[in-house]
Design a protein around this motif. Structure first.
Motif, PDB file in Angstrom:
ATOM      1  N   ALA A 190      16.704  39.733-104.153  1.00  0.00           N
ATOM      2  CA  ALA A 190      18.020  40.304-104.096  1.00  0.00           C
ATOM      3  C   ALA A 190      18.694  41.128-105.296  1.00  0.00           C
ATOM      4  N   ASN A 191      17.959  40.839-106.417  1.00  0.00           N
ATOM      5  CA  ASN A 191      18.435  41.483-107.465  1.00  0.00           C
ATOM      6  C   ASN A 191      17.266  42.613-107.982  1.00  0.00           C
ATOM      7  N   ALA A 192      16.592  43.323-106.976  1.00  0.00           N
ATOM      8  CA  ALA A 192      15.483  44.184-107.231  1.00  0.00           C
ATOM      9  C   ALA A 192      16.269  45.458-107.813  1.00  0.00           C
ATOM     10  N   ARG A 193      15.727  46.104-109.159  1.00  0.00           N
ATOM     11  CA  ARG A 193      16.220  47.248-109.410  1.00  0.00           C
ATOM     12  C   ARG A 193      14.805  48.245-109.959  1.00  0.00           C
ATOM     13  N   TYR A 194      15.131  49.552-110.032  1.00  0.00           N
ATOM     14  CA  TYR A 194      14.228  50.305-110.539  1.00  0.00           C
ATOM     15  C   TYR A 194      14.980  51.723-111.071  1.00  0.00           C
TER      16      TYR A 194
END
Length: 438
Positions: free
Chosen positions: A77-81
């Motif tokens: 749920a906290n995936a960032r890129y």
């Protein structure tokens, strides 16, 4: 001597004819004696002609850091890129002796996430000079940001981007990550990131245009006068950037598509972050076949937030974005915006892109490689010229303050009387609606 069978001769002749139809026409005014996308056909309307400026073109790379990685939020749920965005910039240029205003663009057809449509590289010519020095004698130029459809690329509308730059604009077109021919991915990325990409690139360009930036754009663009152009999903994006917040119902549907993510709420109407993102420097919007109304992307209340003058372009038979309940419904519902709706009668969705490349005629290719560009009832080159004409009038009025109303205040039905700016008997098969802001 052996004679080829009659069927073989007929087949070869048919293939040759198709190649000739897709190949560049030859006109005497053309550089290198070729006809380039966007060049004027004999019946092109008045304002489609290129402007006074020679133009340069450069490719830039931007990175929007620490963004929600919506394609991975189901697992994390906290995936960032960091979101990499390649852009193409066209601008008024100062050419040196011997420099030719001709460029070769490298493109692909196909779709990276569809095994039935492999990527096929091709090239096409344009009227610009790669990495030319910018003009330094004519002051600053309004900025126009261009957003392609899903899937597409920054080179999908070169007939228009080059044309506008020649008339004194700095034009930037975006390769939207995970939404191009080369890197197409899950649709939720396009839904979430389209308007965010446009805003990010707009601000990056404005920063590079500031005095002292040490970039070629420094002192070249006027970031206080900005226009947006979007096609299909690009239209979905530019309308949101300009004030048409997405509906609460659409935000809930997006959550269902993305594993419960609420990431798109920051682009919904009445959201504080969304309201704070609205940029008063945006003075005009052109939306070609904007997608979303039939899917609940907007409702009556959210469309009221669009207050920027907007020029809509549609095909009356659009079966992707929809016409009566789609594009025309957006036009009708955006009551707080000065707005126009140009309709190509019997056209479908492809009212914006370049014409089909010759490579799209290869035997054995999926039919959709051709129909990604082509229209069944219209010559795409003709549509291109008409688009150049009306976008020139609209952007000239709202970004440069020019008196061009005679090209915009026209009889509704083009068949009844030749429209101003069109050659006699040539303005057939169109409709233009106009409504003042409430």
């Amino acid at each position: 001597m052996n004679k080829a069978p009659r069927k073989t001769i007929v087949l070869l002749a048919s293939i040759l004819l198709l190649q000739l139809l897709a190949a560049p026409f030859t006109f005497s005014q053309s550089t290198e004696n070729i006809f380039v996308y966007g060049d004027a056909l004999p019946d092109a309307p008045e304002l489609s002609a290129r402007g006074e400026f020679k133009i340069g073109v450069r490719t830039l790379d931007f990175v929007n850091k620490n963004q929600v990685d919506i394609l991975k939020t189901k697992e994390n749920a906290n995936a960032r890129y960091d979101r990499a965005l390649k852009v193409e910039v066209w601008y008024p240029a100062a050419l040196t002796a011997g420099q030719q205003e001709i460029v070769t663009y490298e493109e692909v057809m196909g779709t990276s996430n569809d095994p039935k449509r492999p990527l096929i590289p091709f090239t096409f010519k344009g009227r610009a000079t790669r990495d030319a020095a910018p003009s330094t004698t004519s002051g600053t130029f309004p900025l126009i940001v261009v957003s392609h459809g899903y899937v597409g690329s920054r080179l999908l509308l070169t007939y228009l981007t080059e044309n506008l730059a020649s008339k004194g604009y700095v034009v930037v077109a975006i390769d939207h990550a995970e939404s191009t021919f080369r890197d197409a991915a899950g649709f939720t990325s396009t839904l979430l990131n389209r308007s965010k990409d446009i805003l990010f690139v707009l601000n990056q360009m404005a920063d590079l245009g500031k005095p002292g930036s040490k970039n070629f754009l420094s002192g070249l663009l006027d970031a206080n006068s900005i226009g947006l152009i979007g096609y299909s999903m690009g239209g979905y994006g530019v309308l949101n950037v300009a004030g048409a917040g997405y509906s609460e119902g659409f935000a809930k549907a997006f959550g269902g598509m993305s594993g419960g993510s609420n990431a798109i709420e920051v682009r919904t109407t009445r959201n504080a972050e969304y309201e704070n993102s609205l940029d008063p420097r945006i003075k005009a919007v052109v939306a070609f076949a904007p997608w979303g109304m039939e899917r609940g992307v907007w409702d009556t209340e959210s469309l009221k937030g669009l207050k920027v003058p907007t020029f809509f372009v549609a095909g009356s038979q659009d079966d992707v974005s929809g016409y009566e309940k789609g594009i025309k419904a957006i036009y009708t519902g955006a009551v707080n915006a000065e707005r126009y709706l140009l309709t190509y009668e019997n056209a479908r969705h492809n009212v914006a892109p370049n014409p089909p490349p010759a490579e799209a005629l290869r035997p054995g290719l999926p039919f959709d490689e051709y129909y990604r560009y082509a229209e069944p009832a219209w010559d795409e080159r003709r549509i291109n010229n008409i688009n150049q004409h009306f976008v020139t009038a609209f952007m000239g009025k709202y970004l440069k303050g020019k008196d061009l109303d005679k090209y915009l205040d026209l009889p509704k039905n083009s068949n009844e009387k030749t429209w101003t700016g069109f050659k006699a008997r040539s303005s057939t098969g169109m409709q233009l609606l106009h409504e003042a802001a409430r």
